[in-house]
Design an enzyme around this catalytic site. Structure first.
Site, mmCIF file in Angstrom:
data_model
loop_
_atom_site.group_PDB
_atom_site.id
_atom_site.type_symbol
_atom_site.label_atom_id
_atom_site.label_comp_id
_atom_site.label_asym_id
_atom_site.label_seq_id
_atom_site.Cartn_x
_atom_site.Cartn_y
_atom_site.Cartn_z
ATOM 1 N N HIS A 260 28.628 74.090 37.832
ATOM 2 C CA HIS A 260 27.474 73.894 36.946
ATOM 3 C C HIS A 260 27.064 75.242 36.385
ATOM 4 C CE1 HIS A 260 23.597 72.509 35.467
ATOM 5 N NE2 HIS A 260 24.093 71.296 35.573
ATOM 6 N N ASP A 313 27.450 64.486 38.962
ATOM 7 C CA ASP A 313 28.482 63.490 38.666
ATOM 8 C C ASP A 313 29.407 63.199 39.846
ATOM 9 O OD1 ASP A 313 27.774 62.848 36.095
ATOM 10 O OD2 ASP A 313 28.868 64.518 35.213
HETATM 11 N N1 ACO Z 1 36.705 73.312 39.402
HETATM 12 C C1 ACO Z 1 37.291 74.513 39.580
HETATM 13 N N2 ACO Z 1 36.838 75.663 39.035
HETATM 14 C C2 ACO Z 1 35.727 75.601 38.313
HETATM 15 C C3 ACO Z 1 35.030 74.395 38.110
HETATM 16 C C4 ACO Z 1 35.560 73.214 38.683
HETATM 17 N N3 ACO Z 1 34.984 72.040 38.495
HETATM 18 N N4 ACO Z 1 33.964 74.631 37.347
HETATM 19 C C5 ACO Z 1 33.973 75.937 37.082
HETATM 20 N N5 ACO Z 1 35.041 76.534 37.657
HETATM 21 C C6 ACO Z 1 35.415 77.952 37.594
HETATM 22 C C7 ACO Z 1 36.079 78.247 36.250
HETATM 23 O O1 ACO Z 1 37.482 78.069 36.303
HETATM 24 C C8 ACO Z 1 35.689 79.685 36.052
HETATM 25 O O2 ACO Z 1 36.501 80.474 36.879
HETATM 26 P P1 ACO Z 1 36.983 81.954 36.410
HETATM 27 O O3 ACO Z 1 35.719 82.744 36.260
HETATM 28 O O4 ACO Z 1 37.838 82.407 37.540
HETATM 29 O O5 ACO Z 1 37.706 81.760 35.116
HETATM 30 C C9 ACO Z 1 34.268 79.768 36.624
HETATM 31 O O6 ACO Z 1 34.207 78.725 37.608
HETATM 32 C C10 ACO Z 1 33.180 79.523 35.594
HETATM 33 O O7 ACO Z 1 33.487 78.279 34.953
HETATM 34 P P2 ACO Z 1 33.062 77.934 33.480
HETATM 35 O O8 ACO Z 1 33.842 76.746 33.019
HETATM 36 O O9 ACO Z 1 33.120 79.159 32.644
HETATM 37 O O10 ACO Z 1 31.558 77.549 33.725
HETATM 38 P P3 ACO Z 1 30.598 76.882 32.651
HETATM 39 O O11 ACO Z 1 29.243 77.211 33.098
HETATM 40 O O12 ACO Z 1 31.004 77.247 31.278
HETATM 41 O O13 ACO Z 1 30.897 75.307 32.798
HETATM 42 C C11 ACO Z 1 30.964 73.146 33.722
HETATM 43 C C12 ACO Z 1 30.162 74.457 33.608
HETATM 44 C C13 ACO Z 1 31.361 72.689 32.309
HETATM 45 C C14 ACO Z 1 30.080 72.084 34.339
HETATM 46 C C15 ACO Z 1 32.207 73.405 34.581
HETATM 47 O O14 ACO Z 1 31.815 73.731 35.888
HETATM 48 C C16 ACO Z 1 33.149 72.212 34.589
HETATM 49 O O15 ACO Z 1 33.979 72.090 33.672
HETATM 50 N N6 ACO Z 1 33.065 71.320 35.632
HETATM 51 C C17 ACO Z 1 33.896 70.141 35.701
HETATM 52 C C18 ACO Z 1 33.358 69.041 34.790
HETATM 53 C C19 ACO Z 1 32.032 68.472 35.316
HETATM 54 O O16 ACO Z 1 31.897 68.127 36.484
HETATM 55 N N7 ACO Z 1 31.059 68.314 34.407
HETATM 56 C C20 ACO Z 1 29.761 67.724 34.732
HETATM 57 C C21 ACO Z 1 28.698 68.785 34.757
HETATM 58 S S1 ACO Z 1 27.119 68.103 35.185
HETATM 59 C C22 ACO Z 1 26.586 67.385 33.757
HETATM 60 O O17 ACO Z 1 26.871 67.787 32.670
HETATM 61 C C23 ACO Z 1 25.791 66.181 33.871
#
Ligand code: ACO
Length: 376
Positions: A260, A313
């Site tokens: 998140h 989620d």
């Molecule tokens: N699994 C593994 N690694 C993850 C995950 C995950 N679910 N989420 C983030 N990371 C890692 C990324 O790979 C990144 O790693 P790095 O720095 O080594 O490259 C780091 O954590 C930061 O991730 P970002 O994607 O840049 O974080 P951002 O804040 O942009 O995205 C998001 C947040 C979109 C929720 C992301 O965590 C994600 O894609 N999660 C999976 C989808 C999900 O569950 N979405 C629902 C969110 S809740 C909602 O909207 C109601």
């Protein structure tokens, strides 16, 4: 002029808001200053919607009036039902919801330049009608006829009744209330921001909600709970969970339902939904909850230090499934909850509004020649 680009606008405040508050380190979420856990325990979705819209909990008279006006606005016009019948039954219910909410606006030609009273009416109509649209599309796409909402049922009671045509199970109604309370607002997320941008142009509330629904539909936002259930199905057994997830981690594949932008600890909504998922699934022989626990454990071993924890989620899909909500309706149910939050933000945005008009860092060329078509 040199400008810095902030990807994803991380850390940029785009508005002052008193609707909700998140402490991502402590894992705390408040609506109008009240802990969401307290609301989940004591409130209903209608009462919480009132709180979000008007900033305070209603008195019993105010709540009765709010409920009655929502109930009165719940039936759908036959032309809206006909419109939904024309949508492909194989289409995603989220697309049906977005399209129908946009179309509902056409029935209210005076929906622009609303005074305070008209805004209140619009909020109640949209909360009522999104719920009726989600329930009705579910019936219509399987070939059943539209059922009108009943006067004696709550908004959520009617949602269950309009899908199944039976008296709602009181336990299911209560749990669905909790789910909708938990999803009703969450500060400046992608869909709320999208709604506020559209609101800032002076667009009407149906257009605001329909644009926010479009933003919510994506797998990085509201669509992740469907992906979580697909993952649990694919893994299939508790034994497969560890190797499967470790393989995802090794390949740097994002695990749906984790991570998140704001929470660097367990999402408080996930903590509450986890309890409901456990209580609902323990009466079944389905492995989903146990698989989810194993995934949670493996992800914590690898990613806890990085601040990647279950988000809202991760457990919501198990709860919705046990309430009999089809998988592709998870995000629409999320949407019919978040509509209260979006409308609270709309009411805020139109006070002292200034249209959003950010800037960009131009990285294209200049003074390029125009090459005639036959010379390219
Ligand atoms: N699994 C593994 N690694 C993850 C995950 C995950 N679910 N989420 C983030 N990371 C890692 C990324 O790979 C990144 O790693 P790095 O720095 O080594 O490259 C780091 O954590 C930061 O991730 P970002 O994607 O840049 O974080 P951002 O804040 O942009 O995205 C998001 C947040 C979109 C929720 C992301 O965590 C994600 O894609 N999660 C999976 C989808 C999900 O569950 N979405 C629902 C969110 S809740 C909602 O909207 C109601």
């Amino acid at each position: 002029m040199s400008v810095d680009v902030i990807p994803g606008l991380e850390g940029i405040a785009i508005a002052e808001s008193g609707v909700s508050f998140v402490d991502g380190q402590a894992g705390r979420l408040e609506y109008r200053g009240i802990d969401v856990a307290l609301l989940a325990e004591h409130s209903t979705f209608e009462e919480t919607s009132y709180l979000l819209l008007y900033g305070k909990l209603p008195t019993s008279d105010q709540l009765a009036e709010f409920r009655a006006s929502i109930n009165a606005a719940s039936p759908l016009k036959f032309r809206i039902v006909d419109l939904m019948k024309c949508l492909p039954e194989t289409g995603h219910p989220m697309d049906a919801l977005q399209a129908t909410v946009a179309a509902i606006g056409m029935f209210y030609p005076n929906r622009h330049d609303l005074d305070e009273e008209a805004r209140n009416i619009a909020c109640r109509k949209l909360i009522a009608k999104t719920t009726s649209v989600v329930a009705s599309f579910q019936r219509l796409r399987r070939g059943d006829e539209y059922i009108a909402p009943r006067k004696d049922l709550s908004l959520i009671g009617n949602f269950l009744y309009m899908i199944n045509g039976e008296d709602p199970d009181p336990d299911h109604e209560r749990i669905l209330n909790v789910c909708l309370i938990l999803h009703a607002d969450h500060t400046m997320n992608a869909s709320t921001f999208s709604g506020r941008v559209v609101a800032s142009t002076g667009a009407d509330p149906c257009t605001v909600v329909s644009s926010a629904l479009g933003a919510l539909s994506g797998p990085l936002h509201g669509g992740a709970n469907e992906d979580v259930m697909a993952l649990l199905d694919t893994i299939g057994s508790v034994e497969n969970a560890r190797p499967y997830v470790e393989n995802m981690i090794a390949k740097k594949i994002k695990i749906p339902g984790f991570g998140h932008r704001v929470y660097k600890t367990m999402d408080p909504r996930a903590t509450i939904l986890k309890k409901y998922a456990e209580s609902l699934i323990k009466h079944t022989d389905k492995p989903h909850f146990q698989i989810a626990l194993e995934i949670e454990k493996v992800v914590a071993e690898h990613y806890a230090e990085k601040g990647i924890w279950p988000n809202v989620d991760f457990f919501s899909g198990i709860v919705y499934s046990e309430l009999g909500i089809p998988r592709d309706c998870f995000t629409p149910v999320f949407g019919m909850s978040r509509v209260s939050g979006w409308l609270a933000h709309w009411l805020e945005q139109v006070q002292g509004n200034r249209i959003f008009r950010p800037t960009q860092k131009y990285v294209g060329g200049h003074q390029q020649p125009y090459i005639a078509l036959d010379k390219r």
